[in-house]
Design a protein around this motif. Structure first.
Motif, PDB file in Angstrom:
ATOM      1  N   ARG A 150      19.352  16.307  40.357  1.00 29.50           N
ATOM      2  CA  ARG A 150      19.654  17.708  40.685  1.00 29.50           C
ATOM      3  C   ARG A 150      20.693  17.794  41.794  1.00 29.50           C
ATOM      4  O   ARG A 150      21.627  18.606  41.725  1.00 29.50           O
ATOM      5  N   ALA A 151      20.544  16.957  42.832  1.00 31.39           N
ATOM      6  CA  ALA A 151      21.483  17.004  43.956  1.00 31.39           C
ATOM      7  C   ALA A 151      22.893  16.655  43.508  1.00 31.39           C
ATOM      8  O   ALA A 151      23.870  17.295  43.925  1.00 31.39           O
ATOM      9  N   HIS A 152      23.009  15.649  42.647  1.00 31.24           N
ATOM     10  CA  HIS A 152      24.335  15.264  42.169  1.00 31.24           C
ATOM     11  C   HIS A 152      24.954  16.373  41.327  1.00 31.24           C
ATOM     12  O   HIS A 152      26.138  16.711  41.498  1.00 31.24           O
ATOM     13  N   SER A 153      24.180  16.942  40.421  1.00 29.84           N
ATOM     14  CA  SER A 153      24.708  17.994  39.551  1.00 29.84           C
ATOM     15  C   SER A 153      25.182  19.194  40.366  1.00 29.84           C
ATOM     16  O   SER A 153      26.268  19.736  40.129  1.00 29.84           O
ATOM     17  N   GLU A 154      24.387  19.608  41.346  1.00 32.61           N
ATOM     18  CA  GLU A 154      24.783  20.748  42.183  1.00 32.61           C
ATOM     19  C   GLU A 154      26.042  20.426  42.984  1.00 32.61           C
ATOM     20  O   GLU A 154      26.924  21.278  43.147  1.00 32.61           O
ATOM     21  N   ARG A 155      26.122  19.217  43.472  1.00 30.24           N
ATOM     22  CA  ARG A 155      27.296  18.804  44.251  1.00 30.24           C
ATOM     23  C   ARG A 155      28.561  18.873  43.421  1.00 30.24           C
ATOM     24  O   ARG A 155      29.602  19.373  43.873  1.00 30.24           O
ATOM     25  N   MET A 156      28.518  18.414  42.185  1.00 36.01           N
ATOM     26  CA  MET A 156      29.709  18.379  41.343  1.00 36.01           C
ATOM     27  C   MET A 156      30.008  19.727  40.689  1.00 36.01           C
ATOM     28  O   MET A 156      31.166  20.035  40.394  1.00 36.01           O
ATOM     29  N   ARG A 157      28.986  20.538  40.489  1.00 32.46           N
ATOM     30  CA  ARG A 157      29.223  21.875  39.935  1.00 32.46           C
ATOM     31  C   ARG A 157      30.066  22.723  40.878  1.00 32.46           C
ATOM     32  O   ARG A 157      30.733  23.670  40.437  1.00 32.46           O
ATOM     33  N   TYR A 207      43.274  13.137  35.648  1.00 36.78           N
ATOM     34  CA  TYR A 207      42.170  12.194  35.464  1.00 36.78           C
ATOM     35  C   TYR A 207      41.383  12.580  34.208  1.00 36.78           C
ATOM     36  O   TYR A 207      41.204  13.762  33.920  1.00 36.78           O
ATOM     37  N   SER A 208      40.922  11.581  33.488  1.00 43.08           N
ATOM     38  CA  SER A 208      40.391  11.819  32.143  1.00 43.08           C
ATOM     39  C   SER A 208      38.874  11.958  32.071  1.00 43.08           C
ATOM     40  O   SER A 208      38.329  12.104  30.989  1.00 43.08           O
ATOM     41  N   TYR A 209      38.193  11.926  33.200  1.00 45.62           N
ATOM     42  CA  TYR A 209      36.738  12.059  33.200  1.00 45.62           C
ATOM     43  C   TYR A 209      36.383  13.517  32.977  1.00 45.62           C
ATOM     44  O   TYR A 209      36.787  14.393  33.746  1.00 45.62           O
ATOM     45  N   ARG A 210      35.623  13.804  31.951  1.00 47.05           N
ATOM     46  CA  ARG A 210      35.311  15.185  31.611  1.00 47.05           C
ATOM     47  C   ARG A 210      34.370  15.803  32.635  1.00 47.05           C
ATOM     48  O   ARG A 210      33.510  15.116  33.197  1.00 47.05           O
ATOM     49  N   PRO A 211      34.494  17.112  32.876  1.00 46.83           N
ATOM     50  CA  PRO A 211      33.592  17.774  33.832  1.00 46.83           C
ATOM     51  C   PRO A 211      32.117  17.532  33.533  1.00 46.83           C
ATOM     52  O   PRO A 211      31.323  17.322  34.451  1.00 46.83           O
ATOM     53  N   ALA A 212      31.750  17.559  32.258  1.00 46.94           N
ATOM     54  CA  ALA A 212      30.340  17.343  31.914  1.00 46.94           C
ATOM     55  C   ALA A 212      29.879  15.958  32.323  1.00 46.94           C
ATOM     56  O   ALA A 212      28.726  15.770  32.734  1.00 46.94           O
ATOM     57  N   HIS A 213      30.751  14.959  32.219  1.00 46.45           N
ATOM     58  CA  HIS A 213      30.393  13.607  32.626  1.00 46.45           C
ATOM     59  C   HIS A 213      30.331  13.490  34.153  1.00 46.45           C
ATOM     60  O   HIS A 213      29.491  12.751  34.687  1.00 46.45           O
ATOM     61  N   LEU A 214      31.211  14.212  34.836  1.00 46.62           N
ATOM     62  CA  LEU A 214      31.196  14.180  36.297  1.00 46.62           C
ATOM     63  C   LEU A 214      29.896  14.778  36.830  1.00 46.62           C
ATOM     64  O   LEU A 214      29.332  14.285  37.805  1.00 46.62           O
ATOM     65  N   GLN A 215      29.400  15.826  36.197  1.00 48.07           N
ATOM     66  CA  GLN A 215      28.154  16.460  36.615  1.00 48.07           C
ATOM     67  C   GLN A 215      26.931  15.611  36.283  1.00 48.07           C
ATOM     68  O   GLN A 215      25.896  15.729  36.938  1.00 48.07           O
ATOM     69  N   ARG A 216      27.036  14.761  35.299  1.00 45.32           N
ATOM     70  CA  ARG A 216      25.880  14.035  34.778  1.00 45.32           C
ATOM     71  C   ARG A 216      25.520  12.870  35.695  1.00 45.32           C
ATOM     72  O   ARG A 216      26.333  12.003  35.958  1.00 45.32           O
ATOM     73  N   TRP A 217      24.292  12.845  36.131  1.00 50.11           N
ATOM     74  CA  TRP A 217      23.838  11.771  37.023  1.00 50.11           C
ATOM     75  C   TRP A 217      23.435  10.534  36.236  1.00 50.11           C
ATOM     76  O   TRP A 217      22.901  10.625  35.116  1.00 50.11           O
ATOM     77  N   GLN A 218      23.697   9.377  36.826  1.00 52.33           N
ATOM     78  CA  GLN A 218      23.212   8.117  36.268  1.00 52.33           C
ATOM     79  C   GLN A 218      22.936   7.165  37.429  1.00 52.33           C
ATOM     80  O   GLN A 218      23.603   7.230  38.468  1.00 52.33           O
ATOM     81  N   PRO A 219      21.945   6.301  37.293  1.00 50.76           N
ATOM     82  CA  PRO A 219      21.546   5.462  38.419  1.00 50.76           C
ATOM     83  C   PRO A 219      22.414   4.233  38.627  1.00 50.76           C
ATOM     84  O   PRO A 219      22.369   3.623  39.698  1.00 50.76           O
ATOM     85  N   GLY A 220      23.189   3.846  37.616  1.00 50.52           N
ATOM     86  CA  GLY A 220      23.879   2.571  37.678  1.00 50.52           C
ATOM     87  C   GLY A 220      22.959   1.454  37.227  1.00 50.52           C
ATOM     88  O   GLY A 220      21.785   1.666  36.900  1.00 50.52           O
ATOM     89  N   PRO A 221      23.461   0.226  37.203  1.00 48.14           N
ATOM     90  CA  PRO A 221      22.655  -0.896  36.703  1.00 48.14           C
ATOM     91  C   PRO A 221      21.618  -1.350  37.717  1.00 48.14           C
ATOM     92  O   PRO A 221      21.713  -1.047  38.908  1.00 48.14           O
TER      93      PRO A 221
END
Length: 300
Positions: free
Chosen positions: A22-29, A55-69
């Motif tokens: 949630r924090a990441h999504s709000e930050r990028m929104r 830059y080619s990263y789509r807004p939806a991908h920028l908003q989407r959180w992921q933990p990494g490996p």
């Protein structure tokens, strides 16, 4: 010993990772929503649109959180990550599958690591003064200028005079390739894509903005928080980049950095040095991430 203690990766309980999501999504929104609204209204923003169009990263991908490996997500809601490429389910939860880090991805990571480490090894060079934007409009007709909705602060003739009166030392290929044909011979360097790891230096505004690009090229094998940190640095740098350009941005609330004057060039160099300092820890984090990913590849 419990099964939890046998797991070699940290496990995030559902409440914890949902809060991070949630924090990441709000930050990028804060950035993505205004851009999407402008796009729906067919409006342009000469500073911020660059972050989504160049830059080619789509807004939806920028908003989407992921933990990494190397992180396990617990809880029923973690199963929605299985809809994304690269994730798999274990008895402990959902995590990125190391097998999804293919040799092709490893090759890209090795190149990015070389670029990052080479750049970090050099001293910042602070004498380019943002002339790349001026070289992109040099001797162009008004209808040819990229941001032709904006007036040139000094007008076409005086803009050309600034280009002719100062030394251009641009070593960043993705800036140089947009120079006008008459401006290219005026550049002291001849950057190419192949030579980029040999020329990139940590004082370059565009090299530091491109930490964002490097971050999302590692997707999904990078924590979203690191990509967001790089994005927000790119956004701050982009403002300086355009304030030092030949365009009049007063309509958008930006005061110019008048690099055509000695005091303006000094202001630019100070800001450039500050951004180099801000970029250094992000570059180090990306270097560490690349090393970690390549170590995982060797182990598996």
């Amino acid at each position: 010993m419990s099964p939890r203690n046998l797991v070699a990766v940290p496990v995030l309980e559902q409440d914890e990772w949902l809060a991070r999501e949630r924090a990441h999504s709000e930050r990028m929104r804060h950035w993505t929503v205004p851009y999407q609204r402008r796009r729906a209204r067919h409006e342009k923003h000469p500073v911020h649109d660059f972050l989504f169009q160049y830059y080619s990263y789509r807004p939806a991908h920028l908003q989407r959180w992921q933990p990494g490996p190397g992180v396990m997500l617990e809880g029923a809601q973690a199963r929605r990550f299985l809809e994304r490429p690269g994730y798999h389910e274990t008895t402990e939860g959902v995590t990125l599958d190391v097998a999804a880090f293919t040799e092709k991805r490893a090759g890209t990571t090795r190149y990015l690591l070389r670029l990052l480490e080479n750049t970090a090894s050099r001293q910042p060079r602070l004498n380019c003064f943002g002339l790349h934007e001026w070289a992109m409009v040099y001797r162009q007709r008004p209808d040819e200028v990229r941001h032709n909705q904006l007036p040139l602060r000094l007008g076409p003739d005086r803009t050309d005079t600034v280009v002719e009166s100062l030394d251009i030392r641009c070593g960043h290929y993705d800036a140089f390739r947009f120079f006008t044909a008459p401006a290219r011979p005026r550049n002291a360097l001849r950057p190419t894509r192949a030579a980029q790891p040999d020329l990139e230096q940590p004082g370059c505004l565009h090299a530091n903005m491109d930490l964002y690009k490097i971050g999302y090229k590692l997707d999904p094998f990078v924590p979203s928080e690191l990509v967001a940190d790089c994005f927000e640095l790119a956004a701050r740098i982009r403002e300086l980049d355009m304030r030092a350009s030949p365009y009049d941005l007063s309509e958008y609330g930006y005061s110019p950095v008048r690099i055509e004057t000695p005091s303006g060039r000094a202001d630019y160099a100070r800001a450039q040095a500050d951004f180099a300092r801000q970029a250094a820890p992000l570059r180090d984090r990306l270097i560490s991430q690349c090393h970690y990913l390549l170590t995982l590849k060797i182990r598996n």
